[in-house]
Scaffold this active site. Structure first.
Site, PDB file in Angstrom:
ATOM      1  N   LYS A 194       0.810  -1.224   0.000  1.00 35.63           N
ATOM      2  CA  LYS A 194       0.000   0.000   0.000  1.00 35.63           C
ATOM      3  C   LYS A 194       0.841   1.272   0.000  1.00 35.63           C
ATOM      4  CE  LYS A 194      -4.350  -1.711   0.536  1.00 35.63           C
ATOM      5  NZ  LYS A 194      -4.222  -3.038   1.084  1.00 35.63           N
ATOM      6  N   GLU A 205      -9.949   5.957   3.005  1.00 36.84           N
ATOM      7  CA  GLU A 205     -10.788   4.898   3.551  1.00 36.84           C
ATOM      8  C   GLU A 205      -9.884   3.710   3.869  1.00 36.84           C
ATOM      9  OE1 GLU A 205     -10.137   5.128   0.344  1.00 36.84           O
ATOM     10  OE2 GLU A 205      -9.529   3.050   0.037  1.00 36.84           O
ATOM     11  N   SER A 219       1.780  -9.865  -0.917  1.00 39.48           N
ATOM     12  CA  SER A 219       1.415  -8.453  -0.801  1.00 39.48           C
ATOM     13  C   SER A 219       1.672  -7.859   0.580  1.00 39.48           C
ATOM     14  CB  SER A 219      -0.053  -8.268  -1.183  1.00 39.48           C
ATOM     15  OG  SER A 219      -0.873  -9.149  -0.433  1.00 39.48           O
TER      16      SER A 219
HETATM   17  C1  PLP Z   1      -5.148  -4.103   0.998  1.00 37.29           C
HETATM   18  C2  PLP Z   1      -4.431  -5.371   0.819  1.00 37.29           C
HETATM   19  C3  PLP Z   1      -4.746  -6.248  -0.249  1.00 37.29           C
HETATM   20  C4  PLP Z   1      -5.883  -6.020  -1.190  1.00 37.29           C
HETATM   21  O1  PLP Z   1      -5.831  -4.860  -1.935  1.00 37.29           O
HETATM   22  P1  PLP Z   1      -5.459  -4.819  -3.480  1.00 37.29           P
HETATM   23  O2  PLP Z   1      -5.734  -3.437  -3.862  1.00 37.29           O
HETATM   24  O3  PLP Z   1      -6.302  -5.829  -4.183  1.00 37.29           O
HETATM   25  O4  PLP Z   1      -4.010  -5.172  -3.587  1.00 37.29           O
HETATM   26  C5  PLP Z   1      -3.975  -7.378  -0.418  1.00 37.29           C
HETATM   27  N1  PLP Z   1      -2.957  -7.667   0.434  1.00 37.29           N
HETATM   28  C6  PLP Z   1      -2.637  -6.870   1.474  1.00 37.29           C
HETATM   29  C7  PLP Z   1      -1.518  -7.261   2.374  1.00 37.29           C
HETATM   30  C8  PLP Z   1      -3.362  -5.702   1.706  1.00 37.29           C
HETATM   31  O5  PLP Z   1      -3.042  -4.919   2.735  1.00 37.29           O
END
Ligand code: PLP
Length: 394
Positions: free
Chosen positions: A88, A110, A376
């Site tokens: 993020k 948000e 992610s």
């Molecule tokens: C917010 C988040 C997601 C999902 O958001 P995307 O916009 O689809 O990437 C996925 N993994 C993590 C660790 C997150 O914090």
């Protein structure tokens, strides 16, 4: 053909469906974002912060024991090692630099799991700007530590009590705030959703992920593309970043992993691409989970970050044109995948990322296949859920 057109559409998904009062804000953004993001001075500031503050480039880690298990060659793109623990921050750094250039003084955001709120509060502290984060009351309760972190960083966290008090409701409230303060406020959206230009802007800011993958594969493998790219999708930003430089390269298979919740037909799911129909949510035409009379359906996933009834218009288009394979991974499959990665590689993944890992045993690979899977985020925020489900390891 898979990127946004000049009207803000991916096929027939996208656009900017906003109230009249926001029309000027959105048009202004549309007019300046490309020029700004592509300017040399923005690029220098952005890249310096990604390097020195976020810790990029993030490693491309060859996961040997996981590869042996699935009989292919798996690399993990380690977004979990970024400052604040997820991808993020790549986006919030870029948008705060843009907001500053636009002379905005007040930042709103948000958040669902709190990772985007945390990343927004972090860059606001970094730049000395006011930050207001809207967060569903349900999420405030289940993501307590992230709320405390945002407050410590100086952000004001406003609990939202409409709907089922999760991400969709927080986004509604942020848009309402934006309508009341269109001139001094910049809205940092956390994913590839919202009115044009947000989906394209966020994809571009996350595209550093695939830019690095290309270089790192070249160094490690002597060729710059994989056979498979795998990522989880909530709104779609980490997936968009992972595939950005490869979408037109048909040698690369794209696999998107949605949150199946308790199962596609259980009535408790967040598999928006599989279950959704065309509609408008948060300013864009896309696939939306909705009832027969067009009311948005409340999604469900064990993972707060994937618990969203819409999807980025880019991803809806990738699905419709069959460029991407979309799999749905249920709560129990994601949990099992999280425990498996932890024991095989010594990495505790975020629950969202565990949905990408859960796709591995739904695919059949050849031993020589190179698979890049984006991790992610890290699992610290999900320890309560993992502790509750620890019998899976015993
Ligand atoms: C917010 C988040 C997601 C999902 O958001 P995307 O916009 O689809 O990437 C996925 N993994 C993590 C660790 C997150 O914090």
């Amino acid at each position: 053909m898979y990127h946004v057109d000049k009207h803000g559409y991916y096929g027939h998904f996208g656009g900017a469906y906003v109230p009249e009062i926001l029309h000027r804000c959105v048009t202004e953004l549309q007019e300046i974002y490309l020029e700004t993001l592509e300017s040399a001075s923005f690029g220098q500031e952005y890249e310096a912060l990604l390097h020195d503050y976020v810790g990029r480039p993030s490693p491309l880690y060859p996961a040997r024991r996981l590869s042996r298990k699935y009989d292919c060659r798996i690399y993990l793109k380690r977004e979990d090692l970024n400052h604040t623990g997820a991808h993020k921050i790549n986006n919030t750094i870029g948008q705060i630099l843009l907001a500053r250039r636009m002379k905005k003084t007040r930042i709103i955001a948000e958040t669902g799991a709190g990772q985007h709120g945390l990343a927004a509060a972090t860059v606001c502290a970094l730049m000395g700007m006011e930050c207001i984060v809207y967060m569903g009351k349900t999420d405030v309760e289940r993501q307590h530590i992230n709320v405390q972190k945002m407050k410590m960083l100086g952000a004001k966290v406003i609990p939202v009590t409409s709907g089922n008090m999760t991400l969709k409701d927080a986004a509604n409230e942020a848009i309402r705030d934006w309508c009341c303060h269109p001139s001094d406020t910049y809205y940092i959206i956390g994913s590839t959703v919202g009115p044009h230009p947000y989906p394209d802007m966020v994809a571009r800011l996350q595209s550093v992920i695939s830019k690095e993958i290309r270089q790192q594969l070249q160094e490690k493998e002597g060729l710059n593309y994989p056979d498979y790219l795998i990522a989880c999708v909530g709104g779609g930003s980490n997936a968009a970043g992972t595939i950005y430089h490869y979408v037109d390269d048909q040698r690369v298979k794209i696999v998107l992993s949605e949150a199946g919740g308790e199962g596609l037909r259980s009535g408790r799911s967040a598999a928006t691409i599989r279950l959704g129909r065309q509609g408008i949510i948060h300013g864009a035409r896309t696939l939306v989970m909705q009832t027969d009379d067009g009311q948005i359906e409340e999604p469900y996933s064990i993972s707060a970050g994937l618990d969203y009834p819409g999807i980025g218009p880019m991803h809806a288009h990738l699905w419709e044109t069959k460029r991407a394979t979309v799999l749905s991974v249920n709560d129990d499959e994601a949990l099992a995948a999280a425990f498996e990665l932890t024991r095989l590689e010594g990495i505790i993944p975020a629950l969202e990322s565990a949905h990408a890992l859960g796709a591995l045993n739904k695919l059949s690979f050849r031993p020589e296949d190179i698979v890049v899977l984006t991790l992610s985020g890290r699992g610290d925020k999900d320890m309560d859920t993992y502790i509750l489900n620890k019998e899976m390891t015993e």
